[in-house]
Design an enzyme around this catalytic site. Structure first.
Site, mmCIF file in Angstrom:
data_model
loop_
_atom_site.group_PDB
_atom_site.id
_atom_site.type_symbol
_atom_site.label_atom_id
_atom_site.label_comp_id
_atom_site.label_asym_id
_atom_site.label_seq_id
_atom_site.Cartn_x
_atom_site.Cartn_y
_atom_site.Cartn_z
ATOM 1 N N SER A 125 0.863 -1.184 0.000
ATOM 2 C CA SER A 125 0.000 0.000 0.000
ATOM 3 C C SER A 125 0.895 1.227 0.000
ATOM 4 C CB SER A 125 -0.877 -0.003 1.266
ATOM 5 O OG SER A 125 -1.542 1.229 1.444
ATOM 6 N N TYR A 170 -1.855 -0.950 10.577
ATOM 7 C CA TYR A 170 -1.963 -1.134 9.126
ATOM 8 C C TYR A 170 -0.687 -0.706 8.419
ATOM 9 C CZ TYR A 170 -3.989 -0.918 4.424
ATOM 10 O OH TYR A 170 -4.250 -1.107 3.087
#
Length: 254
Positions: free
Chosen positions: A145, A158
């Protein structure tokens, strides 16, 4: 039908929705023999029906990527049906709870890291093992990401997991570089997916606010990530390994 992945056996985790779904459909269009691995059985089988309706072979495998036994079975099932493994897209992931590090519980942290980091590690472990046993070339792509390239407020779990995915990718790529196995990661920006819908629901963050922070003034689409994954899985990227490829509309260029 194009032929960039003709007759290649490709595993796609998290292939039932969002980026995984779009990539599974594109892989099939390129001639791949697709194994979708997910925990969302209804959505996963729906994608399989869409693929097989076009006369292309595909199968679904219920897989919890945090469990080694499930991941080993996933790889074995792909090989059993298609006779080999040629590549994979390790895309299964969750957003977890975005909150300050002081308010995040240990259980929330563990859940995010288990799926987003350990899940990728387990998939790579058993996919690489299978490719080495076959003594055949392969290409594996994992979903990191832009949160693996920069920090995000409230994203300690995350972002930490996605940074780790990039580190795991680079390490595995170096281990496999002389064994004709390429390992890369794709780093999506803000993509219009169910995950982003969940992240914005009830948080006060509007889609328009997300758009305004994007250099290209729009969100990305799952298919645009899928196109990048197709390139990395195919021979078009034959000299590319250990790369964390941003597909983010210029966000990390800011």
């Amino acid at each position: 039908m194009s032929t960039l992945l003709l007759d290649r056996s490709i595993i796609i985790t998290g292939g039932s929705t969002g980026i995984g779904r779009a990539t599974a459909l594109r892989c099939a269009e390129e001639g791949a023999l697709v194994t979708i691995a997910d925990v969302n059985d209804d959505a996963g089988n729906e994608v399989i029906e869409m693929i097989t309706a076009k006369g292309i072979e595909a199968q679904y495998c219920n897989t919890n990527v945090t469990k080694a036994t499930d991941v080993k079975n996933m790889v074995a099932q792909a090989i059993q049906k298609f006779g080999k493994l040629d590549g994979a897209f390790n895309n299964a992931g969750i957003e977890g709870n975005f909150t300050s590090i002081t308010k995040m519980t240990e259980e929330e942290y563990d859940r995010t890291v288990d799926v987003d980091m350990k899940g990728v590690w387990l998939c790579l472990k058993y996919q690489i093992e299978a490719l080495l046993k076959q003594e055949s070339p392969g290409s594996i792509v994992s979903t990191a990401s832009v949160a693996g390239l920069v920090g995000t407020r409230g994203g300690s779990a995350y972002c930490g997991a996605k940074h780790a995915v990039i580190g795991i990718t680079k390490s595995a790529a170096l281990e496999c570089a002389r064994k004709t196995i390429r390992i890369n990661a794709v780093c999506p920006g803000v993509i219009q997916t169910p995950m982003v819908d969940r992240m914005t629901s009830g948080t006060g963050i509007t889609p328009q606010a997300l758009i305004e922070q994007e250099p290209m003034a729009r969100l990305g689409t799952p298919k645009e990530i899928g196109e990048a994954v197709i390139w990395l899985l195919s021979d078009l990227s034959s000299f590319v390994t250990g790369m964390a490829m941003p597909v983010d509309g210029g966000y990390t260029a800011l």
